[in-house]
Structure formats: C-alpha cells, structure tokens
Design an enzyme around this catalytic site. Structure first.
Site, PDB file in Angstrom:
ATOM      1  N   LYS A 108     -19.239  -8.068  -2.044  1.00  0.00           N
ATOM      2  CA  LYS A 108     -18.116  -7.927  -1.199  1.00  0.00           C
ATOM      3  C   LYS A 108     -18.232  -9.058  -0.133  1.00  0.00           C
ATOM      4  O   LYS A 108     -19.398  -9.341   0.278  1.00  0.00           O
ATOM      5  CB  LYS A 108     -18.039  -6.680  -0.621  1.00  0.00           C
ATOM      6  CG  LYS A 108     -16.854  -6.331  -0.166  1.00  0.00           C
ATOM      7  CD  LYS A 108     -15.831  -5.800  -1.375  1.00  0.00           C
ATOM      8  CE  LYS A 108     -14.424  -5.420  -0.803  1.00  0.00           C
ATOM      9  NZ  LYS A 108     -13.706  -4.539  -1.873  1.00  0.00           N
TER      10      LYS A 108
HETATM   11  P1  NAD Z   1      -3.678  -3.680   3.005  1.00  0.00           P
HETATM   12  O1  NAD Z   1      -4.211  -4.613   4.175  1.00  0.00           O
HETATM   13  O2  NAD Z   1      -2.988  -4.143   1.967  1.00  0.00           O
HETATM   14  O3  NAD Z   1      -3.112  -2.395   3.581  1.00  0.00           O
HETATM   15  C1  NAD Z   1      -4.116  -1.598   4.420  1.00  0.00           C
HETATM   16  C2  NAD Z   1      -3.057  -0.589   4.917  1.00  0.00           C
HETATM   17  O4  NAD Z   1      -3.754   0.418   5.564  1.00  0.00           O
HETATM   18  C3  NAD Z   1      -1.906  -1.078   5.740  1.00  0.00           C
HETATM   19  O5  NAD Z   1      -0.684  -0.242   5.622  1.00  0.00           O
HETATM   20  C4  NAD Z   1      -2.380  -0.666   7.206  1.00  0.00           C
HETATM   21  O6  NAD Z   1      -1.265  -0.611   8.188  1.00  0.00           O
HETATM   22  C5  NAD Z   1      -3.185   0.602   7.024  1.00  0.00           C
HETATM   23  N1  NAD Z   1      -3.854   0.963   7.827  1.00  0.00           N
HETATM   24  C6  NAD Z   1      -4.905   0.327   8.515  1.00  0.00           C
HETATM   25  N2  NAD Z   1      -6.010   1.065   9.608  1.00  0.00           N
HETATM   26  C7  NAD Z   1      -4.871   2.210   9.607  1.00  0.00           C
HETATM   27  C8  NAD Z   1      -5.102   3.446  10.149  1.00  0.00           C
HETATM   28  N3  NAD Z   1      -6.233   3.499  11.241  1.00  0.00           N
HETATM   29  N4  NAD Z   1      -4.593   4.455   9.706  1.00  0.00           N
HETATM   30  C9  NAD Z   1      -3.583   4.415   8.950  1.00  0.00           C
HETATM   31  N5  NAD Z   1      -3.327   3.396   8.284  1.00  0.00           N
HETATM   32  C10 NAD Z   1      -4.017   2.371   8.436  1.00  0.00           C
HETATM   33  O7  NAD Z   1      -5.088  -3.236   2.131  1.00  0.00           O
HETATM   34  P2  NAD Z   1      -5.289  -2.754   0.653  1.00  0.00           P
HETATM   35  O8  NAD Z   1      -5.555  -3.952  -0.109  1.00  0.00           O
HETATM   36  O9  NAD Z   1      -4.183  -1.890   0.422  1.00  0.00           O
HETATM   37  O10 NAD Z   1      -6.541  -1.900   0.696  1.00  0.00           O
HETATM   38  C11 NAD Z   1      -6.552  -0.546   1.194  1.00  0.00           C
HETATM   39  C12 NAD Z   1      -7.944   0.167   0.807  1.00  0.00           C
HETATM   40  O11 NAD Z   1      -8.134   0.051  -0.685  1.00  0.00           O
HETATM   41  C13 NAD Z   1      -9.140  -0.679   1.383  1.00  0.00           C
HETATM   42  O12 NAD Z   1     -10.124   0.388   1.593  1.00  0.00           O
HETATM   43  C14 NAD Z   1      -9.811  -1.523   0.315  1.00  0.00           C
HETATM   44  O13 NAD Z   1     -11.158  -1.626   0.313  1.00  0.00           O
HETATM   45  C15 NAD Z   1      -9.314  -0.400  -1.022  1.00  0.00           C
HETATM   46  N6  NAD Z   1      -9.248  -1.326  -2.292  1.00  0.00           N
HETATM   47  C16 NAD Z   1      -8.094  -2.236  -2.330  1.00  0.00           C
HETATM   48  C17 NAD Z   1      -8.184  -3.008  -3.529  1.00  0.00           C
HETATM   49  C18 NAD Z   1      -7.005  -3.796  -3.732  1.00  0.00           C
HETATM   50  O14 NAD Z   1      -6.817  -4.353  -4.823  1.00  0.00           O
HETATM   51  N7  NAD Z   1      -6.245  -4.394  -3.005  1.00  0.00           N
HETATM   52  C19 NAD Z   1      -8.733  -2.583  -4.489  1.00  0.00           C
HETATM   53  C20 NAD Z   1      -9.782  -1.519  -4.470  1.00  0.00           C
HETATM   54  C21 NAD Z   1      -9.912  -0.860  -3.316  1.00  0.00           C
END
Ligand code: NAD
Length: 415
Positions: A108
């Site tokens: 990561k």
């Molecule tokens: P992203 O940046 O697209 O979206 C994140 C979302 O979380 C946004 O809507 C943001 O406003 C919201 N957010 C941030 N802080 C917040 C808070 N304090 N309270 C409420 N909402 C809040 O990110 P993503 O890619 O959707 O990733 C989200 C999670 O999923 C992370 O933990 C990431 O590690 C995990 N993840 C993502 C992927 C992927 O393919 N994108 C894969 C596996 C895991």
C-alpha cells in the site's frame, strides 16, 4: 475502554492474524515474518505549487509480503495518511489477495495530502515525483499500484506515464487506469459491485432476501456509490448515506440515480431533495438491516458499538471496525462480512486488468463479470465452510484461509 494498542491500525490487523496463527499453530518465527512488512519506504515528495513556493509532502510505500506474487496495492491521497495506517493496509492486501487466491502479494502507498486543496497541475507533479522516488522498488512484476481514497483513474494515468518515461510502455505498472491507456471499464465499479455480491451471498446464506432490506452507507465515493447502485438494482432500499460533508436519510429509500446526479453537481450528498439531514455519527445508529462502512478505518468502535441496530455489516472500507467492537458485535450476533472478503472485488478486477495488459489482450465485458462473480462466490463459500469447520467468525475464517496460503507459499520458497 478501547485497548490503546489496538487503536493502532496495524496492531488491529495483526490481532486478527495472530488469532488465526494460534488456530493453525504457526511457529513464532513465521508469526514475526507475517506481522512485519518485508520492506517500507518513506518518501519526501517536494513540489513547486502554483504560487512558485516549494511544498514538501510525506509519502509512503509499504511492501508487506511478496510470497504469492508481485506486491499489489492502492495509493491513498488523504491528510490522515501515516506509516502505521499504510502498514496495516499493506498487510490487509496480502491477506485479501491470498483469500481471493489471486497471484499477488500485498502493498500500500499513500501521501499525506488533501487532494481537494491542490490544483490538477500540483496533483500531477506530486504523483510524478512520488513515482520517480519509488522507482527502484516498483515494476509490473515487482509492485503494482492502484487507486484508493483520494486517487482515481486520472492519477493512475499520470503514474503509468511517469513510469513509462523511464522504462518504456508498461501499462501493467498500474491498474484502475483510464480505458484509453489499457484500463478496463469494469474496474471503476468493481469494489462496489463485489460489496453488493457479498451482501447478496451473505443474506442468502442466512435465509434472508435482499429485496426491501434497509441499507445505511458511510462514504459515497467510489466504493459507497457503486455499492448503493448495485444494491438498489438488487431491490434493497438505501435509506441513509453520508460523506465527509454531511449525511441524508429517507426511511422509504433514496433515489440513487438522482442522488448520483446531485453528487456530480454539488460534490456532496448533503442537501439532496426528498431527504432529511443526518449527523455524520448517526449513520451507524439509525434503525436499518445492513450497514456498509465505505470511508475510513476504525469508525465502528467502543463509542458507538452498543447503539448499532443492524443485523449485518459488510465492510466496504478497509478496517472500519476496531477489534474490540468486532468482538462485541460478533458476540451480540451481528453478522460481519470482513474487508478482506467484502471489498476484494477491486483487486480481483485489477488482477484481470494486469493479466490482460501483460498478454496484450482484451477480455469481453461478460467474461470479466462472470469471472468476478465466480471468484467472489468461491471465496465466500470457502469462508463459510472454514467458519463452520473451525467454529469461528467470518473474519477469523477469512484470515485462517489466507494465512494458510501465504504460509504454504513461504515454505515452498524455502524460507
Ligand atoms: P473515495 O475517495 O472515492 O471516497 C471516500 C468517501 O468517503 C467520500 O464520499 C468521502 O466524502 C467519504 N468520507 C471521507 N471521510 C469521511 C468521514 N469522516 N465521514 C463520512 N464520510 C467520509 O474512496 P473509495 O475508493 O471509495 O474508498 C473508500 C474505502 O474503501 C477506503 O477505506 C478504501 O481503502 C476502501 N477500498 C477501496 C477500494 C477501491 O477500489 N476504491 C478497494 C478496496 C477498499
């Protein structure tokens, strides 16, 4: 009281791993290997900002294990990124790829930055400098990047370009790329789609129908918004959604198509018509059937665990439940699909993208969707079987299966 040590993200992952190691009777020397990263790099990321001033950001790349294949993992741009969090996320990638049985290790990366406060030119400089400074430890058969919080296909395109400038055309250095650069259209929605698939399997396993189920989702970015879309298509009612700027609630279910249009216009879900405002913390405590945390780590913890009413939690985010809350909720009968199972759709489709880039070959949409469904379904079945065999939670069963595979590969390498 939350155990302070377990407040650290990496200790939380290791606490689950060590429980699995106890059950599998893994010797102490190997436990040390699996609980520490193989390699970690801290990078100064200097850029000249739009006013001509020098600004220096902290960057990280942690390679946790390469026992089963090249290191693989996303890169996060977020102000709260720190080394401990990146270590935990790298370790989770190792166990996630092993559980899915795809030939990757775990890594990561991250930069401690708020991407919303930088211009596109500044963000591109930051990305290119990061790639240049990490160049000696990455490669398409060494360490492959992907999007995570705060990064997207555009950033992946910049990364591929930076790497290609030194090494020649190498699309397999990153996944989650724009389509024009060898990305695949299914990658963008793959994690959310996988979350929805696992939710469907979970409910079926517990003799429940997804139709009409009330779902609350924290985070409406890549994972949360696609999970909402797919679950809505499956007949679930998305009754509450929040992002970093606010939350919304409608007991009859939100219109997801209109909400996505609103999000594109307003850059937040807050203020959506036909909904009541929701305080950020309330998203987990409202009456609902399924909670999907899809934003940050450790958001379900000893402070809110007693107020949770949902019967199911499907972890879209990485590490959203602290070990103390995990135990409390499991003992109370809440059924949890852990992150390394539930959000593995993204890395699985990333594997398809990487394999296609290496073969210089393009799969059809149908093949991608069928293969994703097969891999997610197989992993779910294996987890259910292991949870019965060892009489443990789905989380512990997932770690047992993943650890078994990594341990075997480590021994077979002669380590
Ligand atoms: P992203 O940046 O697209 O979206 C994140 C979302 O979380 C946004 O809507 C943001 O406003 C919201 N957010 C941030 N802080 C917040 C808070 N304090 N309270 C409420 N909402 C809040 O990110 P993503 O890619 O959707 O990733 C989200 C999670 O999923 C992370 O933990 C990431 O590690 C995990 N993840 C993502 C992927 C992927 O393919 N994108 C894969 C596996 C895991």
């Amino acid at each position: 009281m939350q155990n302070n040590k377990l407040n650290r993200a990496n200790d939380a992952v290791n606490s689950h791993l060590l429980e699995a190691a106890d059950i599998l009777e893994i010797p102490d020397s190997y436990r040390k290997l699996y609980t520490m990263p193989w390699r970690e790099l801290q990078i100064a990321v200097p850029i000249t900002d739009d006013r001509g001033e020098l600004r220096v950001f902290n960057g990280f790349r942690v390679q946790h294990s390469g026992a089963r294949g090249p290191y693989k993992g996303g890169i996060r741009f977020h102000p709260e990124v720190d080394l401990d969090e990146v270590r935990a996320l790298a370790s989770l990638m190792t166990w996630k790829c092993a559980l899915m049985n795809i030939p990757f290790g775990g890594a990561k990366g991250g930069i401690s930055v708020d991407p919303d406060l930088l211009s596109q030119r500044e963000l591109r400089s930051l990305t290119v400098r990061f790639m240049n400074n990490a160049d000696h430890i990455i490669g398409p058969f060494r360490d492959i990047m992907a999007p995570d919080m705060g990064t997207n296909p555009k950033v992946m395109g910049w990364m591929m370009d930076a790497y290609g400038a030194k090494h020649g055309y190498t699309p397999a250095i990153v996944t989650g790329k724009p389509l024009a650069l060898g990305g695949i259209s299914e990658r963008t929605g793959a994690t959310g789609s996988g979350v929805a698939m696992i939710t469907r399997h979970l409910l079926k396993e517990h003799k429940e129908d997804i139709s009409g189920k009330r779902v609350a989702i924290q985070g409406f970015g890549n994972v949360g918004s696609y999970a909402a879309e797919y679950l809505h298509e499956m007949g679930a009612r998305i009754i509450a959604v929040s992002d970093k700027r606010g939350g919304i609630y409608n007991k009859d279910g939100l219109d997801i198509d209109l909400l996505i249009k609103h999000l594109k216009r307003e850059k937040t879900v807050a203020g959506f018509k036909d909904s009541d405002p929701l305080d950020g913390e309330e998203i987990f405590t409202r009456d609902c059937d399924i909670i999907i945390p899809a934003a940050l780590g450790h958001v379900i913890n000893d402070k809110n665990m007693e107020s949770i009413k949902a019967r199911f939690i499907v972890e879209g985010a990485n590490g959203p439940i602290t070990p103390v809350a995990d135990k409390y909720l499991h003992d109370k009968g809440v059924i949890i699909a852990p992150d390394i199972l539930a959000n593995a759709g993204g890395v699985t489709v990333s594997y398809f993208e990487w394999a296609q880039n290496i073969q210089v070959h393009k799969w059809g949409h149908e093949t991608v969707n069928i293969e994703l469904d097969n891999i997610m379904g197989q992993a779910f079945e294996n987890v259910v079987e292991a949870s019965r065999k060892y009489n443990v939670s789905y989380r512990l069963a997932s770690f047992i299966l993943a650890l078994k595979r990594v341990h075997q590969a480590t021994i077979d390498r002669g380590i």
